[in-house]
Design an enzyme around this catalytic site. Structure first.
Site, PDB file in Angstrom:
ATOM      1  N   LYS A 184      41.021  43.003   9.891  1.00 33.83           N
ATOM      2  CA  LYS A 184      41.673  42.170   8.868  1.00 33.83           C
ATOM      3  C   LYS A 184      42.566  43.018   7.958  1.00 33.83           C
ATOM      4  CE  LYS A 184      38.298  41.909   5.056  1.00 33.83           C
ATOM      5  NZ  LYS A 184      38.970  42.800   4.109  1.00 33.83           N
TER       6      LYS A 184
ATOM      7  N   ASN B 203      42.044  52.557   5.759  1.00 31.51           N
ATOM      8  CA  ASN B 203      41.579  51.814   6.935  1.00 31.51           C
ATOM      9  C   ASN B 203      42.638  51.780   8.032  1.00 31.51           C
ATOM     10  OD1 ASN B 203      39.074  51.388   5.958  1.00 31.51           O
ATOM     11  ND2 ASN B 203      39.283  49.196   5.580  1.00 31.51           N
TER      12      ASN B 203
ATOM     13  N   ARG C  81      31.025  40.697  13.033  1.00 38.42           N
ATOM     14  CA  ARG C  81      32.354  40.160  12.769  1.00 38.42           C
ATOM     15  C   ARG C  81      33.380  40.940  13.598  1.00 38.42           C
ATOM     16  NH1 ARG C  81      32.003  39.836   6.198  1.00 38.42           N
ATOM     17  NH2 ARG C  81      30.706  41.662   6.501  1.00 38.42           N
TER      18      ARG C  81
ATOM     19  N   CYS D 198      36.355  44.839   8.518  1.00 34.73           N
ATOM     20  CA  CYS D 198      37.393  45.506   7.720  1.00 34.73           C
ATOM     21  C   CYS D 198      38.645  45.894   8.504  1.00 34.73           C
ATOM     22  CB  CYS D 198      36.807  46.733   7.043  1.00 34.73           C
ATOM     23  SG  CYS D 198      35.585  46.300   5.792  1.00 34.73           S
TER      24      CYS D 198
HETATM   25  N1  LIG Z   1      31.629  45.413   4.685  1.00 37.33           N
HETATM   26  C1  LIG Z   1      32.171  46.618   4.506  1.00 37.33           C
HETATM   27  O1  LIG Z   1      31.833  47.574   5.181  1.00 37.33           O
HETATM   28  C2  LIG Z   1      33.224  46.827   3.451  1.00 37.33           C
HETATM   29  C3  LIG Z   1      33.568  48.134   3.082  1.00 37.33           C
HETATM   30  C4  LIG Z   1      34.527  48.327   2.089  1.00 37.33           C
HETATM   31  C5  LIG Z   1      35.150  47.222   1.520  1.00 37.33           C
HETATM   32  N2  LIG Z   1      34.815  45.968   1.914  1.00 37.33           N
HETATM   33  C6  LIG Z   1      35.466  44.833   1.254  1.00 37.33           C
HETATM   34  O2  LIG Z   1      34.557  44.323   0.279  1.00 37.33           O
HETATM   35  C7  LIG Z   1      34.696  42.902   0.194  1.00 37.33           C
HETATM   36  C8  LIG Z   1      33.355  42.244   0.465  1.00 37.33           C
HETATM   37  O3  LIG Z   1      32.993  42.520   1.797  1.00 37.33           O
HETATM   38  P1  LIG Z   1      31.526  42.209   2.350  1.00 37.33           P
HETATM   39  O4  LIG Z   1      31.477  42.705   3.742  1.00 37.33           O
HETATM   40  O5  LIG Z   1      30.533  42.681   1.363  1.00 37.33           O
HETATM   41  O6  LIG Z   1      31.566  40.603   2.330  1.00 37.33           O
HETATM   42  P2  LIG Z   1      30.369  39.587   2.601  1.00 37.33           P
HETATM   43  O7  LIG Z   1      30.969  38.436   3.297  1.00 37.33           O
HETATM   44  O8  LIG Z   1      29.207  40.290   3.202  1.00 37.33           O
HETATM   45  O9  LIG Z   1      29.924  39.145   1.123  1.00 37.33           O
HETATM   46  C9  LIG Z   1      30.738  38.436   0.245  1.00 37.33           C
HETATM   47  C10 LIG Z   1      29.839  37.550  -0.629  1.00 37.33           C
HETATM   48  O10 LIG Z   1      30.604  36.967  -1.681  1.00 37.33           O
HETATM   49  C11 LIG Z   1      30.045  35.684  -1.969  1.00 37.33           C
HETATM   50  N3  LIG Z   1      31.014  34.932  -2.777  1.00 37.33           N
HETATM   51  C12 LIG Z   1      32.180  34.366  -2.410  1.00 37.33           C
HETATM   52  N4  LIG Z   1      32.795  33.806  -3.469  1.00 37.33           N
HETATM   53  C13 LIG Z   1      31.998  34.018  -4.546  1.00 37.33           C
HETATM   54  C14 LIG Z   1      32.118  33.715  -5.930  1.00 37.33           C
HETATM   55  N5  LIG Z   1      33.186  33.099  -6.437  1.00 37.33           N
HETATM   56  N6  LIG Z   1      31.099  34.084  -6.748  1.00 37.33           N
HETATM   57  C15 LIG Z   1      30.026  34.729  -6.264  1.00 37.33           C
HETATM   58  N7  LIG Z   1      29.881  35.075  -4.962  1.00 37.33           N
HETATM   59  C16 LIG Z   1      30.852  34.713  -4.120  1.00 37.33           C
HETATM   60  C17 LIG Z   1      29.761  35.129  -0.598  1.00 37.33           C
HETATM   61  O11 LIG Z   1      28.830  34.076  -0.657  1.00 37.33           O
HETATM   62  C18 LIG Z   1      29.206  36.379   0.118  1.00 37.33           C
HETATM   63  O12 LIG Z   1      27.798  36.474   0.002  1.00 37.33           O
HETATM   64  C19 LIG Z   1      35.794  42.530   1.169  1.00 37.33           C
HETATM   65  O13 LIG Z   1      37.027  42.503   0.496  1.00 37.33           O
HETATM   66  C20 LIG Z   1      35.790  43.677   2.160  1.00 37.33           C
HETATM   67  O14 LIG Z   1      37.030  43.856   2.788  1.00 37.33           O
HETATM   68  C21 LIG Z   1      33.857  45.751   2.853  1.00 37.33           C
END
Ligand SMILES: NC(=O)c1ccc[n+]([C@@H]2O[C@H](COP(=O)([O-])OP(=O)(O)OC[C@H]3O[C@@H](n4cnc5c(N)ncnc54)[C@H](O)[C@@H]3O)[C@@H](O)[C@H]2O)c1
Length: 440
Positions: free
Chosen positions: A269, A214, A334, A266
């Site tokens: 952050k 990233n 975001r 992403c």
């Molecule tokens: N969005 C992207 O394009 C992308 C791509 C690659 C990696 N990531 C990484 O993946 C991770 C998730 O990103 P996202 O965009 O899917 O996040 P998001 O905010 O869309 O989803 C995260 C979910 O986790 C849930 N959650 C939090 N704590 C919890 C727990 N203890 N038990 C169960 N559920 C819980 C939240 O309610 C939320 O629905 C991050 O670390 C992000 O950096 C994101």
């Protein structure tokens, strides 16, 4: 195989649906009841191309289920994928509270061997922290059970997430034990049919690989944006420069577009978190500091152009804005550049009428109660009587407008294009004033 996905957001829901589509029994867990209720009622809480039919099909086939029941989630899957958010902490470090909560829950409820897979983007050393959190929760129960912790960072792109997950360039697996590595190989075997895509490495290298990817992509964008600003001053054309350098195979064409800055959940952050990781370890990533600074400035470039043309005081003016999502094919806003542009216009006394094919519900939520921001159901309707058009996201449907119609509808025929969608000569020939990025 039985898989539990903890966190049913962009990554969790896509991963869960795709793994179910390959025949696995997947249970997606989330603490957000509203989200799980939507899914259990047959809805999809996010926009992602191809996701809705995939979820529907696998729910109907009985391979994909959703729950808020933590204990049921831990009991279901031998694989426990942690895909919760890792938002920035106050100092920019990744906030690991959700990851560690998930880990503790696994330790509290597991009854036999579990492979705990860190899919969230987490700093180097997190797998060790997850291991400690699970061990501590087991110790509290007086239980001694075997488990492995694996790093499996996700590289999907929002807007093409399903395709990216099903056809990955690479599957990075950081694992220190053979049992977990073998299980990951088995789970990912359907992705390996044409050629080997799995890169097995040590856990720390896997954790760092995600941030490195990233950070490199963000660096390319900021580099091109700064070069674009220079090109503009010099009377050069950044699009021609892009083609000129992209044709060098050492550079390549991808991720070389100048624009109104990067956003999303992403890059911003992760660039910040990697800098914090470096400083916590007594070293510096000077390049990333510059990448971040350049991006903050670039998100304001359209506002600067607006001020240069129409003055700093925008009182009494209204602007059409095309594109709210941080990039096309997603409803994610975001850290979207559109938010900086909207806030800047409001701050200078202006108003905004915005259109986006899928992100308007999210924008309505963000700007709830803000009367100076309105939305229209078509891109053309946003233009009627506006003092200029600003383009912030490069949705396909903005690419070939009827410039004559555009001119008719706008009060002042001016376009500020943050994504270089048009040929400047063509826009000018249609009688519109046109300001883009890196093209004098
Ligand atoms: N969005 C992207 O394009 C992308 C791509 C690659 C990696 N990531 C990484 O993946 C991770 C998730 O990103 P996202 O965009 O899917 O996040 P998001 O905010 O869309 O989803 C995260 C979910 O986790 C849930 N959650 C939090 N704590 C919890 C727990 N203890 N038990 C169960 N559920 C819980 C939240 O309610 C939320 O629905 C991050 O670390 C992000 O950096 C994101």
């Amino acid at each position: 195989m039985k898989v539990t996905i903890i966190g049913t957001g962009y990554v969790g829901l896509v991963s869960g649906a795709c793994l179910a589509d390959l025949g696995n029994e997947v249970l997606c867990l989330d603490l957000d009841k509203a989200k799980i209720d939507v899914l259990n009622a047959g809805g999809i809480p996010i926009y992602e191309p191809g996701l809705e039919p995939l979820v529907r099909h696998n729910v109907q086939a009985g391979r994909l289920r959703f729950t808020t029941d933590v204990e049921a989630g831990v009991h279901h899957g031998q694989f426990q994928f942690i895909a919760v958010g890792t938002p920035p902490d106050d100092d920019g470090s990744a906030d690991l509270r959700y990851v560690l909560d998930a880990a503790r829950n696994i330790g509290r409820h597991m009854a036999d061997y579990r492979v705990i897979v860190d899919k969230s983007t987490v700093p180097v050393g997190t797998a060790d922290m997850v291991r400690q959190a699970v061990s501590a929760a087991l110790a509290e129960r007086g239980a001694e059970l075997p488990f492995s912790v694996v790093s499996n960072p996700e590289f999907l792109k929002e807007g093409a997430a399903v395709e990216d997950f099903l056809k990955p360039d690479r599957i990075v697996v950081g694992a220190d034990d053979a049992r977990a590595t073998q299980l990951m190989r088995t789970l990912y075997a359907p992705f390996q049919r044409s050629h080997e895509r799995m890169l097995v490495m040590d856990v720390k290298s896997a954790e760092l690989t995600k941030y490195a990817a990233n950070a490199m992509l963000a660096t390319r964008i900021s580099f091109m944006n700064e070069l674009a600003n220079l090109a503009e001053q010099l009377g050069a054309n950044i699009e021609q420069v892009r083609v000129g350098i992209g044709s060098d195979p050492r550079i390549g064409y991808h991720f070389l577009y100048a624009g109104a800055g990067y956003g999303g959940s992403c890059f911003p952050k992760d660039v910040r978190a990697l800098q914090r990781t470096a400083s916590h370890n007594g070293t510096q990533l000077r390049i990333l500091k510059a990448v971040e600074e350049a991006n903050e400035a670039q998100k304001r470039v359209l506002l600067d152009k607006l001020a240069a043309r129409l003055g700093a005081d925008l009182a009494g003016m209204r602007f059409a804005l095309w594109g709210l999502a941080f990039k096309p094919n997603t409803d994610d806003m975001r850290e979207a550049p559109s938010r900086v542009v909207i806030d800047g216009i409001l701050g200078r006394g202006g108003r905004v009428t915005a259109y986006d094919p899928v992100a308007m519900d999210e924008a309505r939520r963000i700007y709830r109660g803000e009367k100076r921001v309105a939305f229209t159901e078509s891109p053309l309707a946003a233009l009627d009587g506006a003092d200029a058009l600003l383009i912030v996201t490069e949705w396909k449907e903005f690419r070939s407008p009827d410039f004559g119609d555009l001119k008719e509808r706008l009060k002042q025929p001016i376009i500020f294009d943050g994504r270089n969608l048009y040929d400047p000569a063509m826009v000018k020939a249609a009688g519109l004033e046109y300001y883009s990025i890196g093209r004098a």
